[in-house]
Design a protein around this motif. Structure first.
Motif: not given
Length: 671
Positions: A603-621
């Motif tokens: 899952v492509l995307g960009t992380a928010s910079g605050f929580g998990c660095p993989y957030a925004g690309r994670c399929p189980v976010e």
């Protein structure tokens, strides 16, 4: 059967050498149909890039075409003058290079570079440029089109090169190692893009690479070259399932496999020596099945089964192909978890300052035991090389402590003692840049001896001979210069230079990424042997998870400067996975792994910079949590840890469910 789009017949090419000429391509013939992808594979120096460039009419001052014909839909490519070539290149046949960083003009904005080729061929530019950027999955905004190449990632730069190659709707595209050096996830995206573009546009391609696993994902047929000759050509599935030429068998046997627990590869015997090739089969000096006749009689491609040709008269006599014999170069040991050789605690590295500050590493903690290999894996920009350079004293951390043998190391290498500098040695990715081109191999190996053992002048020549022998090079190499060596030989010299200092820890930064599969196998076998015989510890940086599985005792997975997962090799390669680790494993090119179906794991995307660095690309976010709260580091109790908001039990369940879904999706796609 329709006429092929491209026909290459009896192509022979020579390069100038001194006062004479050396034949580098000998009698190569093949055809490519409309919509077909032909892969071209072989060791460095086999002539595959020379063949590829001839399809574009490349004429270097030190190159000559001795014989042959290249026909592109009836056009004689080799007979075109410069004006004819200019009209053909880009419009009818185009090129995607290996290194987009050097291929793109650093002084031009990326949008303008597409505009330029369109205007050269009389096409409307700006709207077509936007269309091409969208086609290859790049933003089409004015802001992005106005960026310079250095403001793009490696994967984005390569997409720009692909957009440039396709801008004028060419019928045929030549791709020369377009994913070499890219991390595994970026490579997967580029290959998926090419597969999709081929399906939509019906392009024909010649795909040159040394990555056999990658070719199995995209090529319809594969041609295997050795010493300038085509030795086998066959449909992809057939080539991997039933290779007929001994060289092809050797290449496939040397390929690291992610789907195997065996920690050994079988390197091809010897090296390609152009100077000493026999009159007969060029592979005979390295072939396990060679007879005296093989050294004397030249071999030509001959049909061995339907659509499958091989240049070996012994094909009917060869035994059935089997898995490579295990060399067991790796060592399995119970590593005592006593005081580590190297300890890194809460290390952070920041580039720049003020509002432009960028944190490349954040609170990274690792340790390396004596005789242990710890692998660092992750895509480009994850912080792997930054961590190694900080350990080596080449970068100053903004926070954290590095200890060697229990003693704290100063941040800068020049502040460290001579003994501390000797104990940590760095092997760089590119030996072309790390070896002095004006110094002989012997001189390069003498420098560490002079610096670290200044009082011991006697026996230096013997030490150099021993160092060369340790990396399987004879004493005669001491008199050679780097440009007289192959890529694999230069990397062996770089390893010898590090070992001659008698270190306790080697920092290996992508030392295999630019090498072809057979040379890579020999270097990997060398590292396994050195580890077994000398007990040296290694921090091994790589984006190739199949190689890591064969060499590492433990694995650390980095993403955007943070540790996502760390544990033993067996634990990291088995469920539960961190979602990012799972995506890396899914992206690995494995021979005969069927592609073409949608990949639910990416899952492509960009992380928010605050929580998990993989957030925004994670399929189980987890919505509302992963973007805002840093995840905990969950321990399994066996030294295995995963940084994730999901429990280890939940990750295990989700991983197994995703794998069942992927299998079902691929089965449905194939049916």
């Amino acid at each position: 059967m329709t006429e092929p789009l491209l026909q290459v017949s009896d192509l022979s090419v020579s390069y100038r050498q001194g006062l004479g000429w050396r034949r580098v391509v000998e009698g190569v013939s093949f055809a490519i149909r409309r919509g077909e992808v032909l892969g071209l594979v072989g060791e460095s120096g086999c002539g595959k890039s020379t063949v590829a460039l001839q399809l574009l009419g490349f004429r270097h001052g030190s190159l000559r075409t001795d014989s042959g014909k290249i026909s592109l839909e009836g056009t004689d490519v080799l007979g075109l003058d410069r004006a004819g070539l200019d009209r053909m290149r880009g419009a009818e046949v185009s090129f995607v290079p290996q290194n987009p960083t050097t291929a793109l003009n650093p002084g031009m904005r990326v949008g303008a570079q597409i505009d330029e080729i369109l205007s050269t061929h009389g096409r409307e530019s700006r709207e077509r440029t936007r269309e091409m950027f969208g086609l290859v999955g790049l933003p089409t905004t004015d802001d992005f089109l106005r960026r310079y190449p250095h403001q793009l990632s490696g994967g984005q730069q390569q997409r720009v090169c692909i957009a440039m190659a396709l801008a004028c709707d060419p019928r045929f595209v030549v791709l020369d190692e377009p994913t070499t050096g890219l991390d595994v996830t970026t490579q997967e995206q580029i290959v998926d893009l090419l597969v999709d573009l081929r399906a939509r546009l019906g392009m024909s391609m010649l795909y040159v690479t040394h990555d056999l696993g990658l070719l199995s994902q995209i090529a319809d047929r594969i041609g295997v070259m050795y010493a300038g000759q085509m030795v086998e050509i066959a449909p992809t599935d057939d080539l991997f399932a039933d290779p007929r030429h001994p060289y092809t068998r050797g290449l496939i046997g040397a390929l690291p496999r992610l789907d195997s627990d065996d920690r050994a590869v079988k390197p091809l015997r010897g090296l390609l020596q152009r100077e000493g090739l026999p009159q007969g089969c060029p592979f005979a000096p390295r072939c396990d099945f060679a007879l005296p006749r093989c050294f004397e009689e030249p071999q030509k491609l001959a049909r061995v089964k339907e659509r499958h040709d091989a240049a070996c008269w012994r094909v009917p006599d060869l035994p059935p192909n089997s898995a490579p014999a295990s060399l067991k170069g790796g060592i399995e040991m119970a590593l005592e978890r006593a005081e580590p050789l190297l300890s890194v605690q809460k290390l952070s590295v920041t580039y720049g300052s003020g509002r432009r500050a960028f944190r490349a590493l954040k609170d990274v903690s690792i340790d390396v035991q004596k005789r242990e290999t710890l692998a660092l894996v992750g895509e480009s920009g994850s912080g792997k090389s930054t961590l190694a350079r900080a350990i080596a004293g080449m970068l100053v951390p903004s926070a954290g402590v590095i200890r060697l043998r229990g003693a704290e190391l100063q941040s800068q290498v020049k502040q460290r003692s001579q003994e501390q500098r000797r104990l940590i040695q760095f092997i760089f990715q590119n030996p072309d840049a790390s070896l002095n081109p004006r110094a002989t191999v012997g001189r390069s190996l003498a420098r560490p001896l002079e610096f670290f053992f200044p009082g011991n002048t006697e026996g230096r020549a013997e030490k150099i001979r021993e160092a060369l022998a340790e990396v399987r090079l004879d004493a005669g190499y001491a008199a050679r210069y780097p440009d007289q060596l192959s890529g694999g030989e230069r990397q062996r010299v770089a390893i010898a230079r590090a070992l001659i200092a008698e270190p306790d820890l080697l920092l290996c930064d992508e030392v295999l990424s630019a090498l072809d599969v057979s040379v890579q196998a020999s270097i990997l076998d060398l590292l396994q042997r050195l580890k077994s015989e000398t007990g040296i510890a290694m921090l091994f940086i790589s984006h190739d998870l199949a190689v890591v599985r064969m060499l590492a005792d433990r694995v650390c997975v980095l993403f955007r400067g943070e540790v996502m997962e760390i544990g033993s090799r067996e634990e990291v390669y088995s469920p539960p996975f961190h979602p990012y680790t799972h995506s890396l494993l899914e992206a690995v090119s494995t021979p005969l792994k069927k592609g073409g179906a949608p990949r639910s794991s990416r899952v492509l995307g960009t992380a928010s910079g605050f929580g998990c660095p993989y957030a925004g690309r994670c399929p189980v976010e987890i919505a509302g949590l992963c973007q805002t709260e840093p995840p905990p580091l969950r321990q399994s109790g066996r030294g295995h840890a995963i940084r994730c908001h999901h429990s280890l039990e939940e990750l295990d369940k989700r991983t197994r469910h995703a794998r069942r879904e992927d299998r079902q999706t691929h089965e449905n796609h194939e049916s």
